[in-house]
Design an enzyme around this catalytic site. Structure first.
Site, PDB file in Angstrom:
ATOM      1  N   SER A  87       0.839  -1.205   0.000  1.00 29.54           N
ATOM      2  CA  SER A  87       0.000   0.000   0.000  1.00 29.54           C
ATOM      3  C   SER A  87       0.868   1.246   0.000  1.00 29.54           C
ATOM      4  O   SER A  87       1.963   1.256   0.578  1.00 29.54           O
ATOM      5  CB  SER A  87      -0.896   0.000   1.245  1.00 29.54           C
ATOM      6  OG  SER A  87      -1.512   1.262   1.428  1.00 29.54           O
ATOM      7  N   TYR A  91      -4.180  -1.626   9.395  1.00 32.05           N
ATOM      8  CA  TYR A  91      -3.944  -2.004   8.002  1.00 32.05           C
ATOM      9  C   TYR A  91      -2.587  -1.517   7.513  1.00 32.05           C
ATOM     10  O   TYR A  91      -1.788  -2.292   6.996  1.00 32.05           O
ATOM     11  CB  TYR A  91      -5.053  -1.428   7.119  1.00 32.05           C
ATOM     12  CG  TYR A  91      -4.789  -1.600   5.636  1.00 32.05           C
ATOM     13  CD1 TYR A  91      -4.942  -2.844   5.033  1.00 32.05           C
ATOM     14  CD2 TYR A  91      -4.376  -0.521   4.850  1.00 32.05           C
ATOM     15  CE1 TYR A  91      -4.700  -3.007   3.678  1.00 32.05           C
ATOM     16  CE2 TYR A  91      -4.143  -0.681   3.494  1.00 32.05           C
ATOM     17  CZ  TYR A  91      -4.292  -1.927   2.911  1.00 32.05           C
ATOM     18  OH  TYR A  91      -4.041  -2.098   1.572  1.00 32.05           O
ATOM     19  N   LYS A 144       0.928  -3.658   6.373  1.00 36.39           N
ATOM     20  CA  LYS A 144       1.557  -3.552   5.057  1.00 36.39           C
ATOM     21  C   LYS A 144       3.012  -3.082   5.171  1.00 36.39           C
ATOM     22  O   LYS A 144       3.861  -3.472   4.367  1.00 36.39           O
ATOM     23  CB  LYS A 144       0.751  -2.610   4.159  1.00 36.39           C
ATOM     24  CG  LYS A 144      -0.602  -3.181   3.735  1.00 36.39           C
ATOM     25  CD  LYS A 144      -0.447  -4.416   2.858  1.00 36.39           C
ATOM     26  CE  LYS A 144      -1.780  -4.851   2.260  1.00 36.39           C
ATOM     27  NZ  LYS A 144      -1.663  -5.976   1.314  1.00 36.39           N
TER      28      LYS A 144
END
Length: 265
Positions: free
Chosen positions: A149, A182, A186
């Site tokens: 990401s 999240y 990543k």
């Protein structure tokens, strides 16, 4: 055994994974694409749909059941691929999810969203990769890809022009669309990619994290909201993944690549 390059994509029955399958089907090159999904029924339906959408593609799509949170599922997927194809030429670790909103909505505890984010995005991805490495090493041009990401970069986390990097007003509790679990998972994936780069360097495996950009997928559970926030069409990210598969960024192995260059750590 298939002579076409064999590409396994996890989480490929929806979102960026499915768009990547379509991007590969649009290529003039012939591939055997293994469309992985937690539900074999959904994977089969997606495989039939895209094959019908691109009837003249030289590539073929086959569904495979694999849930990267389930070690037995990973082992069975390995056995199926080993018995049917004997190798994997490209492994695209696409399966992942964002659960932070579930804490905000009261559907999951904070511990649950953090544990599930790391278990799926980082731990499960590593276990699947570890399981399939022996098949990658049977390829003449092995490629290992992790979908990361743009929010995973530490260097750019102080860029306040990005809304998610802006500090909320003082006081507690904070009411903001934080995605800390999240993006942290990543960032962990990026380090995991560096480890796989080190481990597989002498084996000639090309390894990357791909940062595909902010895409209008169902990540976080709200595709329409992502569109309203300026997310791009998922096909843009998928075409970039295909470009990496086909050699466009071979000079940047071991790095996090995005369309406009290399993403800083």
């Amino acid at each position: 055994m298939a002579s076409n390059p064999i590409i396994l994509i996890t989480g490929a029955n929806t979102g960026l994974g499915l768009e990547t399958v379509k991007a590969l089907l649009r290529s003039p090159k012939a591939y055997t694409i293994l469309l992985g999904g937690r539900s074999l029924n959904k994977a089969n339906a997606a495989a039939k749909e895209v094959q019908a959408e691109f009837p003249r593609s030289p590539s073929v799509v086959k569904a495979i059941q694999v849930d990267i949170e389930d070690d037995d599922s990973i082992s069975k997927a390995f056995d199926n691929v080993a018995n049917e194809y004997g190798r994997v030429d490209v492994l695209i670790n696409n399966a992942g999810a964002q659960f932070d909103q579930q804490f905000i909505f009261g559907n999951m505890t904070m511990r649950e969203i953090w544990n599930k984010s790391w278990n799926l995005n980082t731990t499960g991805t590593c276990i699947l990769t570890h399981t399939f490495v022996s098949l990658l090493l049977k390829s003449s041009d092995p490629r290992l890809i992790f979908i990361t990401s743009g929010m995973s970069t530490l260097a750019e986390s102080e860029n306040a022009s990005i809304k998610l990097n802006q500090s909320p007003a003082k006081g507690w509790p904070k009411k903001e669309p934080a995605i800390a679990a999240y993006r942290s998972s990543k960032t962990g994936m990026n380090m995991m990619m560096r480890e796989w780069t080190r481990i597989l360097r002498e084996d000639g495996v090309k390894v990357w994290c791909i940062s595909p950009g902010f895409l209008a997928t169902g990540l976080g559970g709200n595709q329409d909201m992502n569109k309203q926030m300026g997310a791009q069409d998922p096909s843009i990210g998928a075409n970039f993944v295909r470009d990496v598969v086909e050699g466009a960024r071979d000079q940047d192995t071991g790095k996090v690549v995005r369309r406009d260059g290399v993403q800083p750590w």
